[in-house]
Design a protein around this motif. Structure first.
Motif, short mmCIF file in Angstrom:
data_model
loop_
_atom_site.label_atom_id
_atom_site.label_comp_id
_atom_site.label_asym_id
_atom_site.label_seq_id
_atom_site.Cartn_x
_atom_site.Cartn_y
_atom_site.Cartn_z
N ASN A 1 48.89 73.56 -50.25
CA ASN A 1 47.53 73.08 -50.42
C ASN A 1 47.20 72.23 -49.22
O ASN A 1 47.99 71.36 -48.84
N ASP B 1 46.50 87.86 -45.41
CA ASP B 1 47.96 88.06 -45.41
C ASP B 1 48.68 86.75 -45.20
O ASP B 1 48.16 85.86 -44.54
N PRO B 2 49.90 86.63 -45.74
CA PRO B 2 50.64 85.38 -45.48
C PRO B 2 51.04 85.28 -44.01
O PRO B 2 51.25 86.30 -43.35
N THR C 1 56.20 79.14 -51.09
CA THR C 1 55.56 79.85 -49.98
C THR C 1 54.09 79.49 -49.84
O THR C 1 53.35 80.14 -49.11
N SER C 2 53.64 78.46 -50.53
CA SER C 2 52.22 78.14 -50.40
C SER C 2 51.95 76.65 -50.32
O SER C 2 52.64 75.83 -50.94
N GLN D 1 44.06 76.80 -49.47
CA GLN D 1 45.48 77.10 -49.70
C GLN D 1 45.90 78.15 -48.69
O GLN D 1 45.13 79.09 -48.42
N ILE D 2 47.08 77.99 -48.08
CA ILE D 2 47.59 79.03 -47.18
C ILE D 2 49.00 79.42 -47.60
O ILE D 2 49.73 78.63 -48.18
N GLU D 3 49.33 80.68 -47.28
CA GLU D 3 50.63 81.24 -47.69
C GLU D 3 51.47 81.52 -46.45
O GLU D 3 50.95 81.98 -45.43
N GLY D 4 52.78 81.28 -46.55
CA GLY D 4 53.67 81.59 -45.43
C GLY D 4 54.99 82.13 -45.93
O GLY D 4 55.52 81.62 -46.92
N LYS D 5 55.52 83.17 -45.22
CA LYS D 5 56.84 83.70 -45.63
C LYS D 5 57.91 82.66 -45.34
O LYS D 5 58.93 82.59 -46.04
#
Ligand code: FAD
Ligand code: NAI
Length: 471
Positions: free
Chosen positions: A127, A5-6, A124-125, A137-141
């Motif tokens: 590297n 999940d982000p 929202t992402s 790679q990570i995702e964040g709101k």
């Protein structure tokens, strides 16, 4: 939440802005990650800034006092020697203790610490080029840029961090240089110049402007500050422009010219410290790809809720507008996270304190006389010298004064400027008073313990409101 999940928030940069934002986000129950590539949390401040410089300032002051001041106090010491490696070791101990402490706090607040360098893959992402090797790679709101700043280089002068140094090299010199030239009479120049002057170097500060202390300092304070530093042995060459430098036979030769007359001169030194300011660190973030705009000084443009020109991406601390100070970055970190969580958060830019940690210290909050006069404000000024303060007299530390500036019609405090022993600690009272919108009478009527240096603040407030008692 599953690990795919982000995140609610990702913070890029582990300095005082970033790590404080991360702790706050964890405390508010947001799923948070912090990305830092340098191998330790704490940023510039803990690793190569505030903390190591204050360690060196404190211990070099003790050495200087033991050498020049103890005898007068009735303390005879013989065989006094500088053990520079030990002094540097103590500085390292303070740094590693505190950076590990921050890592502990991050863990305690359930923040994921991602070790590596980040760049934007999309709004929202990120590297991440991982410290241990490889990429992820990570995702964040929400993403908060807190990548801080780096030293502004002098065109044509390359840092070898041995003979041409930035503040980082100046915190780690292996031996005391015979002669040191500091380019820039701002905060770093005066703090680090003081350190090496006290340890025995012949220090000369070359400054383009006609006064020292950097932006915001009160003119009267700056003049008195310069005199006190000169008495300590620091030499100043003001109104002087540095043109270029060349290294020859183990020395650095600087070509300078008088800013007014254009008269040229060559100066030489064993070590040159370049301290002409800092600039935001944003170049490897791939900001172009997500439409984050910079101003003409390379600062990330934000609105009053720290939003950049890319939705969902905020920026705080040295990378954006405002004074480049650790406590300013911290306040912004907290406000940015509160805005994400609650929809509101606030920083009062009128009451951000400035401190120069020399001896005596210089500290101020609010506006200088010059700024207020320029704004056409009708002001009243109250001053009180430490020479008339009983505690300062008792401890033989009487250089300096407190200067309070109020609005003449209302008595509201608009600025407090201190040069004196412990000015940085004393200033907190003035910051609080201004935060609460106090008048000089409010502080003057507040009981201050005797004998303390803080009575000098009360007396300067009395002087601004009516009349000081002990003057
Ligand atoms: P920084 O502390 O610069 O932290 C940013 C972090 O982001 C860095 O650790 C960097 O490695 C990381 N980073 C950058 N890009 C990336 C990326 N792409 N991916 C991952 N991580 C990244 N201020 C004071 O208030 N008091 C003082 O006494 C004081 N003394 C100072 C003395 C010196 C010698 C210097 C140089 C500065 C001093 N400062 C002081 C200023 C203070 O250090 C800064 O204002 C403060 O550190 C700014 O905090 P920040 O979080 O915005 O950025
Ligand atoms: P600064 O902006 O404080 O001072 C730079 C000085 O260099 C100015 O006086 C400027 O006029 C002068 N200058 C610029 N170009 C020049 C040139 N070509 N020749 C001669 N002089 C020139 O920047 P500094 O000292 O490098 O510090 C950077 C930042 O770090 C500051 O913004 C400060 O906020 C922060 N800092 C804070 C400390 C504290 O709070 N105690 C301690 C150290 C740094």
């Amino acid at each position: 939440a599953s690990s795919a999940d982000p995140y609610d928030v990702i913070i890029v940069g582990g300095g005082p802005g970033g790590y404080v934002a991360a702790i706050k986000a964890g405390q508010l129950g947001l799923r948070t990650a912090i990305v830092e590539g340098r191998g330790a949390l704490g940023g510039t401040c803990l690793n190569v800034g505030c903390i190591p410089s204050k360690a060196m300032l404190h211990n070099s002051n003790l050495y200087h006092a033991a050498k020049h001041d103890f005898k007068d106090r009735g303390i005879d010491v013989s065989d006094l020697k500088l053990n520079l490696p030990q002094m540097l070791k103590n500085k390292e101990k303070a740094v590693s203790g505190l950076t590990k402490g921050v890592e502990g706090l991050i863990k305690k607040n359930k923040v994921d610490y991602v070790k590596g360098w980040a760049s934007f893959a999309g709004p929202t992402s990120l590297n991440i080029s991982l410290t241990e090797g490889g990429e992820t790679q990570i995702e964040g709101k929400n993403i908060i840029i807190a990548t801080g700043s780096e030293v502004t280089p002098f065109p044509g002068m390359e840092f070898d961090e041995k003979s041409i140094v930035s503040s980082t090299g100046a915190l780690d010199l292996e031996k005391v240089p015979e002669k040191m030239i500091v380019i820039g009479g701002g905060v770093i120049g005066l703090e680090m110049g003081s350190v090496w002057n006290r340890l025995g170097a012949n220090v000369q500060v070359v400054e383009f402007l006609s006064s020292i202390g950097g932006a915001g300092i009160d003119g009267e304070v700056a003049k008195s500050f310069q005199k006190i530093l000169q008495k300590q042995g620091v030499q100043f060459k003001l109104g002087t422009k540095v043109i270029d430098a060349e290294k020859k036979d183990g020395k650095v030769y600087l070509n300078v010219e008088d800013a007014k007359s254009g008269k040229k001169e060559q100066l030489d030194a064993d070590v040159v410290l370049v301290a002409i300011g800092r600039r935001p660190t944003v170049k490897n973030l791939n900001l172009e790809a997500i439409g984050v705009e910079l101003d003409n000084k390379g600062r990330v443009i934000v609105d009053d809720e720290f939003n950049t020109t890319c939705k969902g991406v905020k920026c705080i601390g040295d990378a954006t507008f405002g004074p480049m100070l650790a406590h300013k970055a911290e306040e912004e970190g907290i406000a940015a996270v509160e805005i994400i969580k609650h929809g509101h958060g606030h920083v009062n830019y009128e009451t951000i304190p400035s401190v120069i940690y020399t001896h005596p210290e210089v500290a101020w909050v609010g506006k200088s006389s010059e700024e207020l006069k320029k704004d056409g404000v009708n002001i009243k000024v109250g001053t009180f010298p430490f020479m008339a303060n009983s505690r300062a007299k008792t401890v033989l530390d009487t250089d300096g004064m407190v200067k309070v500036i109020t609005e003449a019609e209302t008595d509201k405090i608009l600025g407090v400027h201190i040069i004196g022993p412990n000015a940085g600690e004393l200033l907190a009272e003035a910051v609080l008073a201004m935060e609460y919108g106090a008048s000089s009478e409010d502080v003057a009527r507040t009981c201050h313990a005797h004998p303390t240096m803080s009575e000098a603040i009360k007396e300067a407030m009395l002087a601004a409101h009516f009349k000081a008692i002990h003057m």
